[in-house]
Each structure stands twice: as C-alpha cells, then as structure tokens.
Write an enzyme that holds these catalytic residues in place. Structure first.
Site: not given
Ligand SMILES: O=C(O)c1ccccc1NCC(=O)[C@H](O)[C@H](O)COP(=O)(O)O
Length: 261
Positions: A54, A56, A116, A165, A186, A216-217
C-alpha cells in the site's frame, strides 16, 4: 460519532460536491474500458508471496507514516519488488491521498492497482475506473447488503475486481454474493483502531473457498504471513510496515525474498 461515521459523512459531502461539478454521465464518457493489467484475484491465486503493498502517507491511527516520498517511485519500487498488486489510498482528509496518486501510480506500473477508498456511491466506482484502478474496495461496515450488490455489480460491469472487506462474522454473513472476487478480513477495528491478527484466523473457515482470502492491516513479519497461510490466506495487504521506511520497494523486496526462500 465514531471515526468511521465521520469519514463516511465527509465522503458523502465530497461525492455530492463532485457530482455537482462533473456529472456521472460526463465522468462515464471519460472511461476507457480496456483493462490495464491482469486480475489481482488471479495473480494472488498463483503467487507464493501474495503481497499487496500500500501507498499510505498517514492514517487516523498514525498521524505521520511517510510524507516525503513520491508515489511514482513507490509504485515502481513495489513493482520491481514483485508484489502482486498495489493499493493506493485516495482519501485526502484522513489519509493524505488523492486521485492524482492513483493516476500517477497507474502511469508508473502495469501491476494491478486497488483504489483504497471509502466507497459509498457508484460515482466513486466510475471514478476508480476513469483514473486507472483495476480493483475497488467495498467495506461491509459502511454498506447495506443491497448497496454491496449494486456497487459490486457495477464494478464487475466495468471490468474491475472487487475486494470486499469485513471485520466480523455478521458483516461476512450479510455480504457474501457472486459479484465479489476477494474477501478481505481487516485485522484493524476501524472504530477503535485495535489490531488483532486472530480476527483473520477466526473468520477464515467461514469464508467460502470460491473467494480469494486476503488478510489486511497490522502485518509486519514474515512469520505472521506463514501463520496466516496456514489459514488459507492467499493475499496480505501491507501498508505501514513498508511505507515507514525510506525505500518501501526495497523493504517489500526483502520481505518477499524471505517469504519465498
Ligand atoms: O489505518 C488506519 O488507521 C485506518 C483507520 C480507519 C479506517 C481505515 C484505516 N486503514 C485502512 C486500511 O485498511 C489499511 O491502510 C491497510 O489495511 C494497511 O494496513 P497497515 O499495514 O496496518 O498499514
């Protein structure tokens, strides 16, 4: 109002304003129907790494991740690293992204690109197509079943892949339908920001095999990927872990090399 409700309320105002400047038929007229890349779902099915990397800059849970990179370099770096696809955040207010980021990423690489975004209106799907995305994200927490159906069917008509998601079983049950390609779990609770990889593990058995499973995340180690693979995940969406470094592409490459070693 929780953060997700605030994001959606702002998004509604943003979309209404855009529609008053460029109407949906005008936007549709700018869409080119050819696909620019192969299907992300297909790439994930055949990949050993499964990485979706991503772009970001910041997020509601992390005020600064990386503000100094340009999206073209990040996109090229990710493509050179051999990622399966790239996710580009296009929300401005909460994530510092834009549709410019999407179009520049598209111009820089041929890998599948996910827009996204907090999609609540068909306008944003036509916009995703017009700006070069191959995949859209639909978030079950902010949509009804009817909305998921209408939006995902429109996306399929435009030749886009759909990643749906969810964060819990209730969202999963309400969302399953044939117009989805990938089911994303997520690990981050979008209301409290709490991250727990157990969410992916506990929901995996409940996701039918017809869908490519994406976790995800909050993923920051190769061990976590190996563990999630045991639960049939074929896709792994990673943002912060790569973007917090000076060269996200190089970080992604090291990560992928370790997975496939
Ligand atoms: O990332 C956040 O804080 C967030 C808060 C509220 C809604 C969505 C959010 N993130 C979007 C995503 O889904 C993430 O950017 C994506 O899954 C990547 O996550 P990461 O690897 O933890 O940066």
């Amino acid at each position: 109002m929780n953060i997700l409700e605030k994001i959606v309320a702002d998004k509604r105002k943003e979309v209404d304003l855009k529609k008053s400047l460029i109407t949906l038929p005008q936007l549709e007229a700018s869409v080119m129907m050819e696909r620019t890349s192969v299907s992300l779902a297909e790439v994930l099915r055949n990949s050993n790494s499964g990485i979706i990397a991503e772009h970001k800059r910041r997020s509601p849970s992390k005020s600064v991740i990386n503000q100094s990179l340009n999206v073209q370099d990040v996109a090229k770096g990710y493509a050179d690293a051999g990622v399966c696809g790239m996710s580009v955040l296009t929300d401005g207010k909460y994530f510092g992204g834009s549709l410019d980021d999407l179009v520049l990423a598209r111009a820089s690489t041929n890998i599948p690109i996910l827009r996204k975004e907090f999609i609540i209106d068909e306008y944003q799907i036509v916009e995703a197509k017009a700006y070069g995305a191959d995949v859209i994200l639909l978030i079950a927490a902010i949509l009804t079943r009817e909305e998921i159906k209408t939006l995902s069917e429109l996306a399929k008509d435009l030749g886009l892949d759909v990643l749906l998601e969810v964060h819990n079983e209730e969202e999963l049950k309400k969302s399953l339908m044939p117009s989805l390609d990938m089911l994303g779990v997520n690990n981050r609770n979008l209301k409290s920001f709490e991250v727990d990889l157990e969410i992916s593990k506990s929901l995996s058995k409940k996701i039918p095999d017809d869908f490519v499973k994406v976790s995800e995340s909050g993923i920051s180690s190769v061990e976590a990927i190996r563990d999630l693979k045991e639960f049939d995940y074929q896709g792994f969406l990673i943002g912060e872990n790569f973007m917090k470094t000076d060269e996200p592409g190089k970080s992604a490459k090291k990560f992928i090399d370790k997975i496939i070693a």
